[in-house]
Every structure is written in structure tokens, then in C-alpha cells.
Design an enzyme around this catalytic site. Structure first.
Site, PDB file in Angstrom:
ATOM      1  N   HIS A   1       0.830  -1.203   0.000  1.00  0.00           N
ATOM      2  CA  HIS A   1       0.000   0.000   0.000  1.00  0.00           C
ATOM      3  C   HIS A   1       0.866   1.255   0.000  1.00  0.00           C
ATOM      4  O   HIS A   1       1.990   1.262   0.523  1.00  0.00           O
ATOM      5  CB  HIS A   1      -0.913   0.024   1.226  1.00  0.00           C
ATOM      6  CG  HIS A   1      -2.059  -0.929   1.132  1.00  0.00           C
ATOM      7  ND1 HIS A   1      -2.931  -0.950   0.073  1.00  0.00           N
ATOM      8  CD2 HIS A   1      -2.503  -1.895   1.990  1.00  0.00           C
ATOM      9  CE1 HIS A   1      -3.857  -1.884   0.263  1.00  0.00           C
ATOM     10  NE2 HIS A   1      -3.612  -2.474   1.415  1.00  0.00           N
TER      11      HIS A   1
ATOM     12  N   CYS B   1      -0.016   1.055  -6.024  1.00  0.00           N
ATOM     13  CA  CYS B   1      -0.973   1.859  -6.768  1.00  0.00           C
ATOM     14  C   CYS B   1      -0.372   3.213  -7.153  1.00  0.00           C
ATOM     15  O   CYS B   1       0.470   3.770  -6.446  1.00  0.00           O
ATOM     16  CB  CYS B   1      -2.230   2.084  -5.941  1.00  0.00           C
ATOM     17  SG  CYS B   1      -3.245   0.615  -5.758  1.00  0.00           S
TER      18      CYS B   1
END
Length: 341
Positions: free
Chosen positions: A148, A218
């Protein structure tokens, strides 16, 4: 021009709408705070537990293997590297989802994380996750890890700050390994330590014919529209791989797929797929999220009712923990249901 006075009923409705909007805004701010900081607390707690487990595994492997059973470096003469891995270590290298498998250290950006096996929703909330179909870090091939960037400790928040030549250190049950960040050409012709691909460019996880580490996250932050990719070449000799029948990228006969060229983003055969990380949320969390949210509203209504019939501030002081518990649990399930980046 003077304002016309509101009727008592209208004034009551306006006050009710105003209080509802203020309450909703407060809950939204609390939820954002939970996502940015509360998830970090949960991540830190999981990392402490995983570190204890991983240290215990290292100690156990050290006890069950003799000193001359080195798992890294060149194999003994006349022995294939596929048969040099002791059976005890082969068993230890068969983790379950969520189990600790490595320690990842990136001194340049201050990262020191325990890597877990798997990239599901629950896995990535504990720490960076190892793609199960890729080799273990330190082994031959393309070892891939996802993490993350904005929640749950945001371990890969600063991947874009890694520069070519920066070292990445990985400790596994097979030893310690050093990787060096590989250079990539930026959109303006500059050299940088990362590149950006669409969310469907899963070919970056394929075997590129060398021994490397691929980190994915991401991009941009707070979005999963693209992926930021960092690749690093293994500086040390690779560890002994798993037996052919258990290695990713082998067929049933045990033969290894021929390595291809360095994958070009967007050109892979799997361009209609995605990376499969646990970024899209868990649909099973919706029902408990609604249930715990309802429990919070019941506790809030009960506290407000007692405050009207008794005294407001003492009632809210007593009711605060009764409201806080279901609210925090509801936040946890809502966060689990929503996408995480």
C-alpha cells in the site's frame, strides 16, 4: 431587507438538517482520520506480531540445519541447484496466506517491513505481500511484492523516491540478499528508479531472464488506476530454488518456461487481467459494517434520549465509550469493504 421569521416547524426542520449535516461531516472526518492514522496503528501491531514470528522461524531454521547446509551461493560440485535445498527448508518455504516470509529493508526511503505471503485484502493490511506465483525473494527469477502507498502503514508510499543504484535488502529463511534498483527512462528522457504502467500490465511480473525483485503499488496515490513499478537486480548469488515441481513458472513435467525479454508495459498476453492484489475491498465486510453502524446509531439515540431526560453532558460522558466501540468496529469493516491504496 429584514428576514422573515421562520415558523416553529420550519425552524425545527432547519435545525434538524443542520445538526444532521454537522454530524455526518464529523463522522466523515473521523473516518478519514481512521484510514490515515488508525489503519497505521493496526499495521504496526500486525508488524510487531509478524516480526516475532519471523524471528522465531529464523531461529528454528538455524537449529534444524547444520552449519554446512548453506542455502545460498554456489552448489556443491556435481549437484544440481534444484536438489541442494534441504527437505526441512522446503517445508518451511511453503507458507500459508498471511504468514511472514521475508524482511524488506529500503534504507533510502526508511522502509523496514515484514513481508507476508499473499496479496489478498487481509494480507496487504498486515504489510507488503509476496505474489504467491512468483519465486521467493533471493531465489532465481522475478520475485514480486506488492504494498500500500496511503493506508496501513503506507510501506510503499515513497517508491518514487528510489533512484537507480539504491540498495534493497531482503532477509529470508534462506539468507540475506541485496538488490540494486535498475534504471528506467522517464517520459522526459531522464533516468529514474521506477516506471508507470496500466493496472492491466501484469507482464511486469513475468520472468525476464534474470534474477530480480519487482515492487508494485498503486499510482497515483489514492487511486488504483495505474501501478508504479520498481525493479531491482540481485547482486548476490541466488538461493537454491524450490524443487522443479513446486517452482512457479514450471510445467507438470518440471521444465522451466523459457525466459523472455524484459517485459514492455502494455504488450503482454495478460493485458486484460489485473495484478490481483487485495485493493478492491472485501464484499463480505458490508453486512457487518451496516450492523455495527446501526449499533452505533442505536447507542447515539439512547445517549441523546437519556441526556434529554437527565443531564446532557453527564449522559454523553457515560455514553461515549458505548458509542466509540461500535463506531470503531464499523469503521474497520467499512474500510475493509472499500478499496485500499
Amino acid at each position: 431587507m429584514p428576514m422573515l421569521p421562520l415558523s416553529p416547524r420550519t425552524a425545527t426542520v432547519v435545525r434538524g438538517i443542520g445538526r444532521t449535516l454537522i454530524g455526518a461531516g464529523t463522522l466523515l472526518l473521523l473516518f478519514v482520520a481512521y484510514q490515515l492514522w488508525g489503519t497505521g496503528v493496526a499495521h504496526s501491531r500486525e508488524q510487531a506480531r509478524l516480526e516475532d514470528r519471523f524471528d522465531a522461524q529464523l531461529a528454528e531454521v538455524g537449529r534444524m540445519l547444520p552449519d554446512d547446509d548453506a542455502s545460498t551461493g554456489d552448489p556443491p560440485p556435481d549437484e544440481s541447484t534444484t536438489t541442494t535445498l534441504p527437505p526441512e527448508l522446503v517445508a518451511a518455504l511453503d507458507p500459508s496466506p498471511g504468514d511472514p516470509v521475508a524482511r524488506l529493508r529500503m534504507p533510502t526511503i526508511g522502509v523496514d517491513e515484514i513481508v507476508v505471503h499473499g496479496v489478498g485484502v487481509a494480507d496487504l493490511r498486515k504489510g507488503p505481500g509476496h505474489f504467491p506465483d512468483s519465486p521467493m525473494p533471493g531465489q532465481p527469477g522475478n520475485a514480486a511484492i506488492a504494498g500500500h502507498r496511503t493506508t496501513y502503514g503506507q510501506p510503499f508510499h515513497d517508491l518514487d523516491r528510489l533512484a537507480p543504484g539504491d540498495e534493497i535488502h531482503v532477509d529470508t529463511l534462506q539468507g540475506s540478499f541485496t538488490y540494486r534498483v535498475m534504471p528506467h527512462e522517464g517520459p522526459e528522457g531522464d533516468e529514474r528508479g521506477h516506471f508507470i504502467v496500466p493496472e492491466t500490465a501484469v507482464e511486469v511480473l513475468d520472468d525476464a531472464g534474470d534474477d530480480r525483485l519487482t515492487l508494485t503499488a498503486c499510482h497515483p496515490k489514492f487511486s488504483s488506476r495505474q501501478r508504479i513499478i520498481v525493479t531491482a537486480e540481485l547482486v548476490d548469488e541466488p538461493a537454491a530454488p524450490l524443487p522443479d515441481a513446486e517452482r512457479p513458472g514450471t510445467d507438470d513435467a518440471g521444465s522451466v518456461d523459457a525466459p523472455g525479454p524484459d517485459p514492455a508495459p502494455g504488450d503482454g498476453a495478460a493485458a486484460d487481467e489485473d495484478f490481483g492484489e487485495g485493493l478492491g475491498g472485501d464484499p463480505d465486510a458490508l453486512v457487518p459494517a451496516v450492523a455495527w453502524s446501526a449499533a452505533f446509531l442505536v447507542a447515539l439515540a439512547a445517549t441523546a434520549l437519556v441526556g434529554r431526560r437527565w443531564r446532557r453532558w453527564p449522559a454523553y460522558l457515560v455514553g461515549a465509550p458505548l458509542m466509540a466501540v461500535p463506531l470503531v468496529v464499523a469503521f474497520a469493516h467499512i474500510d475493509r469493504y472499500l478499496p485500499a491504496y
